[in-house]
Design a protein around this motif. Structure first.
Motif, PDB file in Angstrom:
ATOM      1  N   VAL A  52      -0.037  -8.536  -0.191  1.00 12.46           N
ATOM      2  CA  VAL A  52      -1.175  -9.154  -0.870  1.00 12.46           C
ATOM      3  C   VAL A  52      -2.169  -9.599   0.192  1.00 12.46           C
ATOM      4  O   VAL A  52      -1.840 -10.423   1.056  1.00 12.46           O
ATOM      5  CB  VAL A  52      -0.737 -10.362  -1.725  1.00 12.46           C
ATOM      6  CG1 VAL A  52      -1.951 -10.978  -2.425  1.00 12.46           C
ATOM      7  CG2 VAL A  52       0.316  -9.938  -2.743  1.00 12.46           C
TER       8      VAL A  52
ATOM      9  N   TYR B 283      -4.670  -6.021 -11.426  1.00 10.10           N
ATOM     10  CA  TYR B 283      -3.282  -6.504 -11.477  1.00 10.10           C
ATOM     11  C   TYR B 283      -3.052  -7.310 -12.751  1.00 10.10           C
ATOM     12  O   TYR B 283      -3.850  -8.180 -13.102  1.00 10.10           O
ATOM     13  CB  TYR B 283      -3.003  -7.382 -10.256  1.00 10.10           C
ATOM     14  CG  TYR B 283      -1.610  -7.969 -10.211  1.00 10.10           C
ATOM     15  CD1 TYR B 283      -0.558  -7.270  -9.655  1.00 10.10           C
ATOM     16  CD2 TYR B 283      -1.353  -9.235 -10.737  1.00 10.10           C
ATOM     17  CE1 TYR B 283       0.729  -7.805  -9.613  1.00 10.10           C
ATOM     18  CE2 TYR B 283      -0.077  -9.784 -10.701  1.00 10.10           C
ATOM     19  CZ  TYR B 283       0.949  -9.059 -10.135  1.00 10.10           C
ATOM     20  OH  TYR B 283       2.224  -9.608 -10.104  1.00 10.10           O
TER      21      TYR B 283
ATOM     22  N   SER C 262      -7.230  -7.017  -7.097  1.00 10.45           N
ATOM     23  CA  SER C 262      -6.530  -7.961  -7.979  1.00 10.45           C
ATOM     24  C   SER C 262      -7.054  -7.923  -9.403  1.00 10.45           C
ATOM     25  O   SER C 262      -6.362  -8.329 -10.341  1.00 10.45           O
ATOM     26  CB  SER C 262      -6.639  -9.387  -7.426  1.00 10.45           C
ATOM     27  OG  SER C 262      -7.995  -9.776  -7.286  1.00 10.45           O
TER      28      SER C 262
ATOM     29  N   PRO D  32       7.169  -9.676  -1.783  1.00 10.25           N
ATOM     30  CA  PRO D  32       5.768  -9.812  -1.387  1.00 10.25           C
ATOM     31  C   PRO D  32       5.587 -10.405   0.009  1.00 10.25           C
ATOM     32  O   PRO D  32       6.371 -11.232   0.470  1.00 10.25           O
ATOM     33  CB  PRO D  32       5.201 -10.759  -2.448  1.00 10.25           C
ATOM     34  CG  PRO D  32       6.369 -11.611  -2.825  1.00 10.25           C
ATOM     35  CD  PRO D  32       7.586 -10.736  -2.715  1.00 10.25           C
TER      36      PRO D  32
ATOM     37  N   ALA E 164       1.088 -13.438  -5.341  1.00 10.94           N
ATOM     38  CA  ALA E 164       2.296 -13.398  -4.521  1.00 10.94           C
ATOM     39  C   ALA E 164       3.451 -14.111  -5.220  1.00 10.94           C
ATOM     40  O   ALA E 164       4.592 -13.634  -5.213  1.00 10.94           O
ATOM     41  CB  ALA E 164       2.018 -14.030  -3.155  1.00 10.94           C
TER      42      ALA E 164
ATOM     43  N   GLY F 292      -4.746 -14.801  -4.654  1.00 14.07           N
ATOM     44  CA  GLY F 292      -3.754 -14.201  -3.781  1.00 14.07           C
ATOM     45  C   GLY F 292      -2.445 -14.970  -3.791  1.00 14.07           C
ATOM     46  O   GLY F 292      -1.355 -14.375  -3.851  1.00 14.07           O
TER      47      GLY F 292
END
Length: 420
Positions: free
Chosen positions: A202, A189, A186, A223, A213, A209
């Protein structure tokens, strides 16, 4: 060395840092880490007239916030619970500042208190010299101009402020070599734009998280969210009041067990039975879990609604990866274009702080509070967030100030005697 004013000492010490000598004495405290905790402690020390120097392995302050967070990130708590000591957030900022606003606040904070960390200074080890009663900190500079240069910093006090989130935590995933899609942590991301119309798994049901999502769903991705174990999900606000503010009020007036029951009841009234969507609640209350394990409840900002509508699927624990996706513990498999590991971070203290195992857990979390003895202090490693780190920074500065003034007075006395 003759006594100077705090500003003179700070300037002299910073000038001395860049001499060629590999051993550098610093008249004050060495702070390891230029995140919010390190900045807060440096500011509090400056207010008390104690010089400090920050050693930061990255090339900027708050590198986690600047380089390893996603675009939609906001503070999960109201800003007045996240401001650093001595300088509040601007009034113009919203209740929950976004990522860029928080970074700007930290930069303004450093500028306001004239805090200038030594960047790209990677601490390799720090240990206490029992004979000389000083801390020795070995580091290597990774900047282009000084790449590979090793130095040793020596000081009376050391403050560990490297944070609970210094290194990424990546689990061992069986079958990862066979999986043909992309796998990222992550920390890499940024947003869901590149995942539009893709199936994304995820892994991790904490705040990060859940928010990733949600962001994926908002970018027309498909997702799925792995919820491996029971988790408390609370609304970010209850009845228009920030949940954290309600928690603080409840803890002042009610026993822990009763506050927990009220929070769980409020969550049930807000969301209903989330177990039928795959999110089971722990039998232990959210505040008790926080107190005993350090795990915080999820503060929902819209993910549960997407789960209820079917835009986000909830999956059980993952068994292994396969070439096209993942197999879960219930025996079924799913295909995925990408996997995002929202598996959190960990402290790196055990890798460089030597001989202080009694003051830290195996995970690098403080077991001694903010003071470990022999000139060792800890801030931001007690799982109490920015709010707790700010309180600890004040305590540390006040405690060091007493010893610092005492040593200065002793020096002045010896200096006067020798001058006669």
């Amino acid at each position: 060395m003759p006594p100077f004013s705090s500003e003179q000492r700070s300037k002299e010490s910073h000038d001395y840092i860049f001499e060629k000598s590999p051993i550098l004495w610093f008249d004050g405290a060495i702070i390891v880490g230029a995140g919010p905790s390190g900045l807060a402690t440096a500011a509090c020390l400056k207010e008390q007239g104690v010089p400090s120097i920050i050693l930061e392995k990255a090339d900027c302050i708050a590198s986690l916030w600047q380089h390893r967070t996603y675009d939609r990130l906001h503070l999960h708590l109201p800003k007045h619970f996240c401001e650093l000591p001595l300088l509040p957030f601007p009034r113009s900022f919203p209740t929950y500042p976004n990522r860029r606003q928080f970074i700007q606040y930290l930069q303004d904070y450093a500028d306001h208190f004239h805090i200038h960390p030594v960047y790209s200074e990677n601490v390799l080890s720090a240990s206490y010299d029992t004979q000389c009663k000083i801390w020795r900190v070995q580091s290597v500079n990774t900047s282009k101009g000084l790449s590979g240069q090793k130095r040793e910093y020596v000081a009376r006090w050391i403050i560990v402020a490297s944070g609970e989130n210094a290194d990424v935590s990546i689990p061992n995933l069986p079958g990862i070599q066979a999986y043909r899609g992309s796998v990222i942590h992550s920390s890499k991301y940024k947003n869901g734009s590149e995942y539009a119309r893709k199936k994304v798994l995820v892994v991790g049901s904490g705040n990060s998280g859940m928010e990733i999502a949600l962001d994926l769903a908002n970018h027309q991705a498909k997702p799925s969210l792995v919820v491996r174990s029971p988790v408390h999900v609370l609304p970010r606000e209850m009845f228009g009041v920030p949940t954290f503010a309600i928690i603080m009020t409840l803890l002042k007036t009610l026993p822990l067990w009763l506050a927990d029951r009220l929070l769980v009841l409020s969550a049930f009234l807000t969301y209903g039975d989330t177990a039928k969507y795959g999110i089971k609640r722990p039998s232990t209350g959210p505040l008790e879990i926080k107190q005993t394990t350090g795990r915080t409840p999820v503060l929902d900002v819209g993910t549960v609604s997407k789960i209820k509508s079917g835009q986000i699927r909830v999956m059980p624990a993952m068994e292994c990866l396969i070439s096209s996706g993942a197999t879960f513990i219930d025996g079924h498999s799913e295909e995925y274009d990408a996997i995002i590991l929202a598996t959190g971070y960990r402290s790196n203290v055990p890798s460089w702080l030597k001989g202080e195992e009694r003051n830290f857990s195996a995970e690098g979390i403080s077991t001694c509070g903010w003071k470990g003895g022999r000139g060792l202090y800890v801030v931001g490693l007690s799982r109490r967030g920015i709010f707790g780190a700010g309180l600890d920074a004040k305590h540390i500065a006040e405690d060091i100030r007493e010893a610092y003034l005492s040593e200065q007075q002793a020096y002045l006395k010896r200096f006067r005697v020798s001058s006669r």
